[in-house]
Scaffold this motif. Structure first.
Motif, mmCIF file in Angstrom:
data_model
loop_
_atom_site.group_PDB
_atom_site.id
_atom_site.type_symbol
_atom_site.label_atom_id
_atom_site.label_comp_id
_atom_site.label_asym_id
_atom_site.label_seq_id
_atom_site.Cartn_x
_atom_site.Cartn_y
_atom_site.Cartn_z
ATOM 1 N N GLN B 95 22.890 -4.590 63.950
ATOM 2 C CA GLN B 95 22.493 -3.283 64.495
ATOM 3 C C GLN B 95 23.242 -2.209 63.711
ATOM 4 O O GLN B 95 24.463 -2.211 63.631
ATOM 5 C CB GLN B 95 22.894 -3.187 65.984
ATOM 6 C CG GLN B 95 22.112 -4.105 66.912
ATOM 7 C CD GLN B 95 20.637 -3.766 66.947
ATOM 8 O OE1 GLN B 95 20.262 -2.594 66.846
ATOM 9 N NE2 GLN B 95 19.777 -4.771 67.066
ATOM 10 N N LEU B 96 22.501 -1.261 63.148
ATOM 11 C CA LEU B 96 23.150 -0.216 62.355
ATOM 12 C C LEU B 96 23.619 0.926 63.257
ATOM 13 O O LEU B 96 23.017 1.200 64.289
ATOM 14 C CB LEU B 96 22.171 0.357 61.327
ATOM 15 C CG LEU B 96 21.537 -0.633 60.356
ATOM 16 C CD1 LEU B 96 20.717 0.114 59.315
ATOM 17 C CD2 LEU B 96 22.594 -1.478 59.671
ATOM 18 N N VAL B 97 24.683 1.600 62.840
ATOM 19 C CA VAL B 97 25.091 2.820 63.552
ATOM 20 C C VAL B 97 23.963 3.834 63.394
ATOM 21 O O VAL B 97 23.200 3.784 62.425
ATOM 22 C CB VAL B 97 26.403 3.412 62.969
ATOM 23 C CG1 VAL B 97 27.557 2.477 63.205
ATOM 24 C CG2 VAL B 97 26.246 3.715 61.492
ATOM 25 N N ASP B 98 23.846 4.784 64.338
ATOM 26 C CA ASP B 98 22.694 5.682 64.195
ATOM 27 C C ASP B 98 23.053 7.068 63.662
ATOM 28 O O ASP B 98 22.192 7.905 63.502
ATOM 29 C CB ASP B 98 21.884 5.796 65.490
ATOM 30 C CG ASP B 98 22.741 5.599 66.706
ATOM 31 O OD1 ASP B 98 22.600 4.562 67.364
ATOM 32 O OD2 ASP B 98 23.610 6.470 66.958
ATOM 33 N N ASN B 99 24.340 7.293 63.348
ATOM 34 C CA ASN B 99 24.680 8.624 62.835
ATOM 35 C C ASN B 99 25.014 8.643 61.346
ATOM 36 O O ASN B 99 25.514 9.627 60.837
ATOM 37 C CB ASN B 99 25.852 9.202 63.644
ATOM 38 C CG ASN B 99 27.077 8.298 63.536
ATOM 39 O OD1 ASN B 99 26.957 7.124 63.213
ATOM 40 N ND2 ASN B 99 28.245 8.844 63.810
ATOM 41 N N ALA B 100 24.751 7.520 60.663
ATOM 42 C CA ALA B 100 25.140 7.479 59.248
ATOM 43 C C ALA B 100 24.074 8.141 58.376
ATOM 44 O O ALA B 100 22.886 7.901 58.547
ATOM 45 C CB ALA B 100 25.341 6.038 58.797
ATOM 46 N N THR B 101 24.543 8.994 57.449
ATOM 47 C CA THR B 101 23.614 9.630 56.511
ATOM 48 C C THR B 101 24.131 9.452 55.095
ATOM 49 O O THR B 101 25.327 9.272 54.865
ATOM 50 C CB THR B 101 23.499 11.146 56.776
ATOM 51 O OG1 THR B 101 24.807 11.722 56.704
ATOM 52 C CG2 THR B 101 22.864 11.432 58.111
ATOM 53 N N PHE B 102 23.204 9.531 54.141
ATOM 54 C CA PHE B 102 23.607 9.552 52.738
ATOM 55 C C PHE B 102 24.125 10.948 52.398
ATOM 56 O O PHE B 102 23.935 11.900 53.161
ATOM 57 C CB PHE B 102 22.418 9.186 51.849
ATOM 58 C CG PHE B 102 22.065 7.730 51.917
ATOM 59 C CD1 PHE B 102 22.888 6.788 51.322
ATOM 60 C CD2 PHE B 102 20.935 7.298 52.591
ATOM 61 C CE1 PHE B 102 22.586 5.433 51.391
ATOM 62 C CE2 PHE B 102 20.630 5.954 52.672
ATOM 63 C CZ PHE B 102 21.448 5.011 52.068
ATOM 64 N N HIS B 103 24.741 11.050 51.238
ATOM 65 C CA HIS B 103 25.339 12.338 50.848
ATOM 66 C C HIS B 103 24.295 13.443 50.723
ATOM 67 O O HIS B 103 24.622 14.617 50.741
ATOM 68 C CB HIS B 103 26.105 12.179 49.533
ATOM 69 C CG HIS B 103 27.208 11.159 49.612
ATOM 70 N ND1 HIS B 103 27.659 10.455 48.525
ATOM 71 C CD2 HIS B 103 27.934 10.713 50.671
ATOM 72 C CE1 HIS B 103 28.624 9.625 48.893
ATOM 73 N NE2 HIS B 103 28.803 9.759 50.197
ATOM 74 N N ASP B 104 23.025 13.069 50.554
ATOM 75 C CA ASP B 104 21.989 14.100 50.456
ATOM 76 C C ASP B 104 21.393 14.431 51.819
ATOM 77 O O ASP B 104 20.433 15.202 51.914
ATOM 78 C CB ASP B 104 20.892 13.662 49.483
ATOM 79 C CG ASP B 104 20.125 12.440 49.976
ATOM 80 O OD1 ASP B 104 20.560 11.825 50.982
ATOM 81 O OD2 ASP B 104 19.102 12.095 49.370
ATOM 82 N N GLY B 105 21.940 13.846 52.898
ATOM 83 C CA GLY B 105 21.484 14.197 54.235
ATOM 84 C C GLY B 105 20.493 13.223 54.845
ATOM 85 O O GLY B 105 20.276 13.235 56.058
ATOM 86 N N ALA B 106 19.885 12.372 54.025
ATOM 87 C CA ALA B 106 18.904 11.419 54.558
ATOM 88 C C ALA B 106 19.613 10.362 55.406
ATOM 89 O O ALA B 106 20.715 9.924 55.047
ATOM 90 C CB ALA B 106 18.157 10.766 53.407
ATOM 91 N N PRO B 107 19.028 9.943 56.527
ATOM 92 C CA PRO B 107 19.668 8.924 57.365
ATOM 93 C C PRO B 107 19.666 7.546 56.695
ATOM 94 O O PRO B 107 18.778 7.239 55.902
ATOM 95 C CB PRO B 107 18.796 8.911 58.625
ATOM 96 C CG PRO B 107 17.480 9.452 58.191
ATOM 97 C CD PRO B 107 17.753 10.430 57.084
ATOM 98 N N VAL B 108 20.680 6.749 57.006
ATOM 99 C CA VAL B 108 20.732 5.373 56.505
ATOM 100 C C VAL B 108 19.916 4.502 57.459
ATOM 101 O O VAL B 108 20.208 4.454 58.652
ATOM 102 C CB VAL B 108 22.185 4.867 56.456
ATOM 103 C CG1 VAL B 108 22.228 3.440 55.918
ATOM 104 C CG2 VAL B 108 23.051 5.779 55.609
ATOM 105 N N THR B 109 18.886 3.838 56.925
ATOM 106 C CA THR B 109 18.021 3.035 57.787
ATOM 107 C C THR B 109 17.984 1.583 57.325
ATOM 108 O O THR B 109 18.514 1.247 56.254
ATOM 109 C CB THR B 109 16.577 3.566 57.780
ATOM 110 O OG1 THR B 109 16.051 3.356 56.461
ATOM 111 C CG2 THR B 109 16.526 5.048 58.120
ATOM 112 N N SER B 110 17.340 0.776 58.127
ATOM 113 C CA SER B 110 17.235 -0.645 57.804
ATOM 114 C C SER B 110 16.489 -0.856 56.490
ATOM 115 O O SER B 110 16.752 -1.828 55.773
ATOM 116 C CB SER B 110 16.525 -1.377 58.946
ATOM 117 O OG SER B 110 15.301 -0.732 59.237
ATOM 118 N N ALA B 111 15.573 0.083 56.145
ATOM 119 C CA ALA B 111 14.840 -0.066 54.887
ATOM 120 C C ALA B 111 15.799 0.021 53.700
ATOM 121 O O ALA B 111 15.660 -0.699 52.706
ATOM 122 C CB ALA B 111 13.768 1.014 54.778
#
Lengths: 325, 522, 290
Positions: B95-111
């Motif tokens: 299960q991924l955390v839901d507040n993680a984003t990349f440095h460009d602002g896009a969310p980190v997702t399972s994809a």
């Protein structure tokens, strides 16, 4: 100075550069060893498929003549290829390294000419005096000391025993956000040891050369006339004689430029100076052929430009040569 | 002229003193900058397609990964807040955390996770990390299910930051070859620091990621990785406070020198997962070395104790087997081959080489203390059992790798890392199906044993820790008898750092781990 | 001083030069120093003994601490005196060989260009300029790496990058001499070009070339040292440059393994250039006051 001379000189310079490109290319392609294996090695291993795809990507599967033409075509467009090691074009690697090398070489050149000429002139004032003997001995010593060894000795002395000067590159990383003046002073602080190391060899040569040409000029009718007219000794020495002795110094300065770049290579390695010489040296150890070829090409280009500039200033300085082809 | 030169002298003097006093100013207001000195040059900053220390240090700051590890080898949540291995060991659900984003602002997702693991599986030289991964399922943006074709206990360690960075799919998945993707030099990740500047072979400037998903981290404003290829210059920089931390330091003199510096701490902690082993490799297919008795004779002749105590001046630890001695899998009962020249000579005679023989030894060019110096020591030591050694120098690393990878050698000094789990860094040197000509750090000894193959294959899929340890124990006993290599010592990697530094990176991965808790003292 | 010149005019130039040289004290010091260095490197190891690669003592023993190893030991515990005595041979040999190659190529190119003039001159001078444009050390490094370092490849590489200056010098001398009366005379009596070049002009062009050759030896020695220092020397042959290069990592703890070979190189090149200066003065008595 006429434009046709300049054009001819430039055209000839370009021809020389083309020669450098061809020579570099053939040398590296015809030498033993497979570049594809080198690239694969840097990536951490290879299978046959990987080797094939690398050959495809870098165009290594084409006949040598075709590769050469492609390479020349690319170089004409300013593309020196991709580094085998870094994931970057060679031209941008070189661009990052040019300024430090130029800064080092020019500083050393100026330092050696200024100090060398002052020593030489002082020696010429009394050809049999103590200063003259000192210049002779010093010139021979400067010529005989291996430049990298001078560098190491200075590191031991002024970075380790008496930590006065830094040796970890061109600037202190902690000051990278500093303002212009502080940054400039920081670079100057880092520049002292390498520039001095590089200057020592050439300093001696300029001292010797300016002493010799001063002596020649001082003995000429022209100076005798100036003296007879009552010019002060200082004025004779610096105004009249030095101006005439400048030509041979200028010539040598131009010719020395290539050697200076070679010396810079050793000095940059000793002092971790982030210049082209260190890039070349490290690329040789990594067998990063495109980068080696790129640096050779670029350094030769710098020598060609320096030669053209010398020729031009020579013509400016000596009116007799103006108008001659 | 006189006046002029006096003026210049004065100006230069003033300039120097200003520069000097500025350099001496304390630089940490809030957060502060950490200058990390490195003698190694990274090719680029993307650890998903490049192995090695040089890339892993910056890569673990830029990219977050699914798990991270504490000092006792226990997995901790990172991008994955929870995870569960299926009973049969054939799938891992995260299960991924839901507040993680990349440095460009896009969310980190399972994809992104699925894309990253596939990229690594395809491009990373450590094929064993994700070879058993058969499918990655992404039922929703924050759930990842990794399906395996066979149980794979090493999977959890392979999800460490050093081995499995999570890449932004939307930026990398554009059809370009991942190994030479332009973004590798200026990557965007979701880790505690963002790349601001990368000057190849010179410096990497990493800035604090203000939107890092772990609250209150990172502490530092900036990490600057400064590449100084010449070790002595880096030592001077450490002593003068120009650099703050120097990891992967070797060379007994360097270590002892910095141990004496008042402003610095020196530790050997932080290298347990790397497991760097220095060994003497035998080409087991060479006619002179195919007889195990010759290899054993050499082992009995070489004095490991002398090497670590005298040649390395006590800074390196002995290493008796294929698994680093600080690993939980190391078997303490394997034969040590304590020096015994009579036995060595007897073995040589038994093998039919009583009249002596000639052998060559290669070494990795570079810092000499671990490689060339030991080769020179072998030369003088093996003379005592009638072996005449020629040390073969290589002008550069590619030349050496070409010889050893191409099986064109008799003996060679070599350095091979364990990389955490034995499946990743140990199996490759002993499995017979990993004899791959042309590939360095494969089974270049060309050692083949059905027994060892079977044991390693079984250990790779054994989920029960105790049973797995037993399988590795048996493996170590066999190879210690067969001696495809003679293990000598663990590299004396040390980290030196400024005493004021808090939470210095000394976990199992050392600096190849996010330095988000490192800070300057009050 | 100038008046004295006339006194010697009747004697042969070589004899005159020798008389000048004999009175040049720095040059004689140079000869003495160089002879000593050559003798030491040729026969020193015969008396001193010991393989310079052998580990004989504790590493980095400072000089003067142990009588057996007066200059101390290096990072591996190898005797520095043995290294210095053996390491001079390759350095000097490469220097001499490289100078010979330099002179060989340079004189041939310069002589042909200067003598024939016209398109030959044009072509050869273009080639010369081309080689002058290449950064010498960098180019030599590439050559040595590509064709694997050995004393032979190193000497070849140094020779290949250093000949242009000799070529220019030879050409200038030939241009000057070929207009002199005795050359015209030789041509008039039907001497062949080959004979005129090698038997008539070259001997008269020799003095500056000899000076240049001497200085080239010095440059080549420095060159070899630089390559070895960078780790591109022959690793199986002990040389002064190799000693400096391999001990460089440890300079913070031990200055002596780097300092002594550096001094050895320095004194060798220094003596060579003293001799060169002496020869220069001897061949150009008019310039002596400089």
């Amino acid at each position: 100075m006429n434009t046709s001379f300049l054009l001819r000189r430039l055209g000839y310079g370009l021809l020389l550069m083309l020669g450098v490109v061809v020579l570099n290319f053939l040398l590296i392609r015809l030498a033993p060893g497979d570049p594809a294996l080198v690239i694969a090695g840097e990536m951490g291993g290879a299978t046959q498929e990987m080797l094939d795809s690398i050959r495809e990507e870098y165009g290594l599967n084409k006949p040598v003549a075709v590769q050469l033409l492609l390479y020349i075509g690319n170089v004409l467009q300013g593309d020196l290829g991709e580094s085998f090691f870094f994931n970057q074009p060679v031209s941008s690697l070189i661009a990052q390294r040019v300024l430090p090398t130029i800064l080092l070489v020019i500083t050393a050149q100026v330092l050696s000419i200024v100090i060398g000429v002052v020593l030489g002139v002082l020696a010429a004032r009394k050809p049999n005096g103590v200063m003259s003997a000192f210049v002779s001995v010093f010139a021979t010593i400067g010529y005989a000391v291996p430049v990298f060894w001078t560098g190491i000795m200075l590191v031991i002395l002024f970075a380790s025993i008496f930590p006065i000067f830094p040796v970890e590159g061109m600037q202190s990383v902690k000051l990278r956000d500093a303002s212009g003046l502080v940054k400039a002073l920081d670079i100057l602080h880092h520049l002292v040891l390498p520039a001095f190391t590089l200057a020592v060899i050439y300093l001696a040569q300029y001292a010797r050369l300016s002493r010799a040409s001063m002596l020649e000029v001082l003995g000429s009718d022209y100076i005798r006339t100036a003296r007879a007219k009552g010019a002060s000794p200082r004025s004779v020495l610096f105004k009249h004689a030095l101006r005439n002795a400048a030509l041979p110094i200028l010539t040598v300065a131009g010719l020395q430029f290539g050697n200076l770049i070679s010396g810079a290579l050793l000095v940059e390695t000793v002092f971790n100076w982030p210049g082209m010489g260190r890039l070349a040296f490290e690329s040789i150890l990594r067998r990063d052929y495109p980068t080696i070829m790129g640096v050779l090409f670029f350094a030769s280009g710098m020598v060609v430009v320096a030669n053209i500039l010398t020729d031009m200033s020579y013509r400016l300085a000596d009116p007799r040569l103006r108008g001659k082809g | 002229m006189n006046c002029m030169s006096r003026l210049m002298g004065a100006a230069a003097g003033a300039a120097l003193s200003v520069a000097f006093s500025v350099a001496a100013l304390p630089v940490f207001a809030d957060g502060g900058t950490l200058v990390l000195g490195s003698t190694q040059t990274p090719r680029h900053l993307n650890g998903a397609v490049q192995s090695g220390i040089a890339t892993a240090v910056p890569s673990t700051q830029i990219f977050a990964s699914l798990l991270r590890y504490d000092e006792s080898w226990q997995p901790q949540p990172y991008l994955a807040k929870s995870w569960e291995m299926a009973e049969d060991g054939l799938s891992l659900t995260l299960q991924l955390v839901d507040n993680a984003t990349f440095h460009d602002g896009a969310p980190v997702t399972s994809a992104d996770v699925a894309f990253s693991i596939e990229t690594i599986k395809e491009n990373h030289p450590f094929k064993t990390m994700f070879a058993p991964v058969s499918e990655i399922e992404t039922p929703d943006p924050h759930t990842v299910i990794i399906h395996l074709s066979k149980p794979h206990p090493a999977l959890l360690l392979a999800l460490s930051p050093a081995l499995a960075p999570v890449l932004p799919k939307h930026l990398f998945d554009d059809g370009q070859d991942m190994k030479s993707h332009p973004l590798n030099s200026l990557p965007v990740g979701s880790g505690p620091f963002m790349v601001e500047e990368f000057t190849a072979g010179e410096a990497i400037v990493l800035k604090r990621n203000p939107n890092f998903f772990l609250e209150g981290r990172p502490k530092l404003d900036e990490i600057i990785i400064k590449i100084v290829p010449d070790t002595s210059s880096l030592l001077i920089a450490m002593e003068n406070g120009e650099a703050d931390i120097f990891p992967f330091m070797q060379g007994s003199q360097n270590i002892r020198r910095l141990q004496k510096a008042e402003n610095l701490d020196v530790t050997s902690e932080g290298y347990a997962a790397v497991g760097p082993i220095n060994w003497l490799a035998f080409n087991t297919q060479s006619p002179k070395l195919s007889d195990v008795r010759v290899r054993q004779a050499i082992a009995y002749a070489v004095d490991r104790d002398f090497i670590t105590k005298a040649l390395h001046r006590g800074v390196s630890a002995q290493q008796r087997g294929p698994i680093i001695e600080s690993s939980p899998y190391f078997d303490d009962s394997i034969p040590a081959y304590d020096v015994d020249l009579d036995k060595a000579n007897a073995l040589m005679a038994e093998a039919g080489f009583g009249d002596g023989m000639a052998l060559t030894i290669d070494y990795i060019p570079g810092p000499n203390e671990q490689q060339l110096n030991l080769a020179e020591y072998m030369k003088s030591q093996l003379k005592k059992i009638g072996i005449d050694i020629t040390v073969r120098a290589a002008p550069d690393f590619p030349t050496w790798a070409g010889r050893v990878g191409g099986h064109d050698f008799e003996m060679s000094m070599d350095i091979v890392f364990n990389w955490g789990d034995p499946v990743i860094g140990v199996h490759r040197s002993y499995l017979s199906d990993n004899i791959r000509k042309g590939v360095i750090w494969s089974n270049t000894q060309q050692y083949a044993s059905d027994k060892v193959d079977a044991l390693l294959d079984a250990a790779a899929v054994e989920l029960d820790e105790d049973k797995r340890r037993a399988l590795y124990g048996e493996f170590q006993q066999i190879v210690a008898g067969d001696l495809p290599v003679y293990w000598i010592n663990a590299l004396p990697y040390h980290t030196s750092y400024d005493k004021r530094l808090q939470n210095a990176p000394t976990g199992i991965w050392g600096t190849m781990h996010p330095m988000d808790q490192v800070s300057w003292g009050e | 001083m100038r008046d004295q010149d006339t006194n010697f005019q009747a004697e042969s130039p070589a004899l005159e030069a020798w008389r000048m040289f004999r009175r040049n004290i720095p040059a004689l010091i140079g000869v003495a120093m160089l002879s000593l260095i050559i003798l030491a490197t040729l026969y020193g190891s015969f008396f001193y003994g010991g393989d310079p690669f052998d580990i004989v003592w504790a590493p980095q023993e400072p000089p003067g601490m142990t009588p057996e190893f007066p200059l101390g030991t290096d990072y591996l515990g190898r005797d520095l005196v043995a290294g210095l005595l053996t390491g001079g041979g390759p350095t000097l040999a490469v220097g001499a060989a490289a100078a010979a190659i330099t002179m060989g190529i340079g004189i041939s190119m310069g002589a042909l260009a200067g003598y024939y003039g016209g398109w030959v001159d044009n072509l050869l001078m273009r080639v010369t300029e081309f080689f002058q444009v290449l950064p010498a050390l960098l180019f030599a490094m590439v050559l040595v790496t590509l064709f694997s370092p050995s004393l032979f490849t190193i000497a070849m590489a140094i020779g290949l990058v250093s000949w242009p200056q000799t070529a220019r010098l030879t050409r200038a001398e030939f241009l000057k001499i070929k207009q002199l009366e005795y050359v015209t005379a030789a041509r008039a009596i039907g001497a062949r070009n080959k004979r005129i070049i090698w038997k008539v002009i070259l001997p008269n062009a020799l003095p500056p070339l000899i000076v240049s050759a001497t200085l080239t030896v010095g440059v080549a020695i420095l060159f070899e040292a630089g390559l070895s220092f960078l780790g591109l020397g022959d690793p199986n042959v002990m040389s002064w440059g190799l000693m400096i290069g391999s001990n460089r990592e440890y300079i913070l703890d031990a200055w002596w393994p780097v300092t002594f070979p550096g001094l050895a190189i320095f004194f060798t090149v220094f003596s060579v250039s003293l001799i060169g200066d002496g020869l220069n003065d001897a061949f150009n008595p008019k310039l002596r006051e400089r």
